[in-house]
Design an enzyme around this catalytic site. Structure first.
Site, PDB file in Angstrom:
ATOM      1  N   HIS A  60       0.860  -1.179   0.000  1.00 43.52           N
ATOM      2  CA  HIS A  60       0.000   0.000   0.000  1.00 43.52           C
ATOM      3  C   HIS A  60       0.904   1.238   0.000  1.00 43.52           C
ATOM      4  O   HIS A  60       2.067   1.175   0.402  1.00 43.52           O
ATOM      5  CB  HIS A  60      -0.895  -0.009   1.249  1.00 43.52           C
ATOM      6  CG  HIS A  60      -2.034  -0.981   1.182  1.00 43.52           C
ATOM      7  ND1 HIS A  60      -3.128  -0.912   2.010  1.00 43.52           N
ATOM      8  CD2 HIS A  60      -2.234  -2.043   0.373  1.00 43.52           C
ATOM      9  CE1 HIS A  60      -3.970  -1.884   1.719  1.00 43.52           C
ATOM     10  NE2 HIS A  60      -3.454  -2.601   0.735  1.00 43.52           N
ATOM     11  N   GLU A  62       1.191   3.849   1.891  1.00 45.46           N
ATOM     12  CA  GLU A  62       1.817   4.238   3.165  1.00 45.46           C
ATOM     13  C   GLU A  62       2.977   3.307   3.522  1.00 45.46           C
ATOM     14  O   GLU A  62       4.031   3.754   3.981  1.00 45.46           O
ATOM     15  CB  GLU A  62       0.794   4.217   4.308  1.00 45.46           C
ATOM     16  CG  GLU A  62      -0.353   5.212   4.141  1.00 45.46           C
ATOM     17  CD  GLU A  62      -1.570   4.598   3.457  1.00 45.46           C
ATOM     18  OE1 GLU A  62      -1.397   3.720   2.586  1.00 45.46           O
ATOM     19  OE2 GLU A  62      -2.694   5.011   3.780  1.00 45.46           O
ATOM     20  N   CYS A  90      -5.632   2.164   6.009  1.00 51.18           N
ATOM     21  CA  CYS A  90      -6.303   0.917   6.393  1.00 51.18           C
ATOM     22  C   CYS A  90      -5.640   0.393   7.676  1.00 51.18           C
ATOM     23  O   CYS A  90      -4.593   0.891   8.081  1.00 51.18           O
ATOM     24  CB  CYS A  90      -6.193  -0.113   5.260  1.00 51.18           C
ATOM     25  SG  CYS A  90      -4.599  -0.984   5.217  1.00 51.18           S
ATOM     26  N   CYS A  93      -1.874  -0.416   7.383  1.00 50.17           N
ATOM     27  CA  CYS A  93      -1.013   0.774   7.290  1.00 50.17           C
ATOM     28  C   CYS A  93      -1.005   1.548   8.597  1.00 50.17           C
ATOM     29  O   CYS A  93       0.034   2.070   9.013  1.00 50.17           O
ATOM     30  CB  CYS A  93      -1.488   1.664   6.147  1.00 50.17           C
ATOM     31  SG  CYS A  93      -1.251   0.863   4.542  1.00 50.17           S
TER      32      CYS A  93
END
Lengths: 163, 163
Positions: A60, A62, A90, A93
């Site tokens: 992801h 991040e 999320c 993260c």
């Protein structure tokens, strides 16, 4: 008096994260997410979602930005760093942000916005607050003799660094 | 009738995860955690915690094993795979397990055991259930015009793959 035309600092970095997200989609590199790590007003790293193109479900925006920032700074903690992300993180993260001991998170879109585009992490947030036995994910403890052997070895180490 | 001397399958893989965790400590590679990804009774990948030696706060045993399994299998989902881990996963790793759509998680030690050795993820679980404004971590929404631009670009893509 001439007012500066520069955008406020948060807007500048959030704008950059959104721009990364848009370009990530248009270039076909992955999902509509971007993030930047900033320290003392200086850009340290950028990240975008590259899950499907890198075959990495943890990639992801991040996580990518955090891993790169740690590489750049030669550290496994980002205590004096801030992350700007195009969308509310999320649970995975968010966990990484806590472990990296970051100072703050600024985000643009909400997880409700993400959900409307088919990226729904509400399910994971809901699962996490349930007792293990009540989760949809099958999670079973297998208590072996010696389950704590690694912790015992750890406590016997003189120069251990808890992370 | 001669009974097999092999341990039950879960014990075998959990034992391997614990062994990885112990060796990780003794070799000085990182914290006391190990994990393996298994599919149809076959080992796909191994992982240990290498946060401090790799300068990567996301390099928990489960994340390392998941990333490697995806590399080995050339996929970003591990739907038919199971993860065996020496300790109950933290929220970051649990998030990764959900995103990878894994079939099940088997673990040995509990997060209470980890906590006694200074690895306390209860704080993160507690934070996640709080509303954003009530968290200790500073989280601020910066709603810019165009916050949803990347989602709009995404929805306009013909061959998008939500992950």
């Amino acid at each position: 008096m001439v007012l500066s035309e520069s955008p406020p600092p948060h807007d500048r970095w959030i704008g950059m994260a959104i721009e990364l997200a848009v370009n990530n989609v248009l270039s076909g590199h992955g999902g509509p997410f971007g993030a930047v790590v900033v320290r003392d007003g200086t850009l340290i790293s950028e990240g975008t979602n590259v899950v499907t193109t890198q075959n990495d479900p943890t990639a992801h925006a991040e996580i990518v930005a955090i891993r790169r920032a740690c590489e750049v700074l030669g550290t496994f903690e980002l205590r004096d760093c801030v992350i700007y992300t195009s969308c509310e993180p999320c649970p995975m993260c968010l966990g990484a942000i806590y472990w990296a001991r970051m100072e703050a998170v600024y985000f643009a879109a909400t997880h409700q916005d993400a959900s409307k585009s088919g990226f729904d992490d509400s399910f994971i947030y809901e699962e996490m607050v349930r007792p293990i036995a009540a989760r949809k994910l099958k999670m079973i403890q297998v208590p072996l003799q010696g389950s704590n052997r690694s912790f015992e070895a750890w406590k016997a180490q003189p120069n251990r660094v808890n992370d």
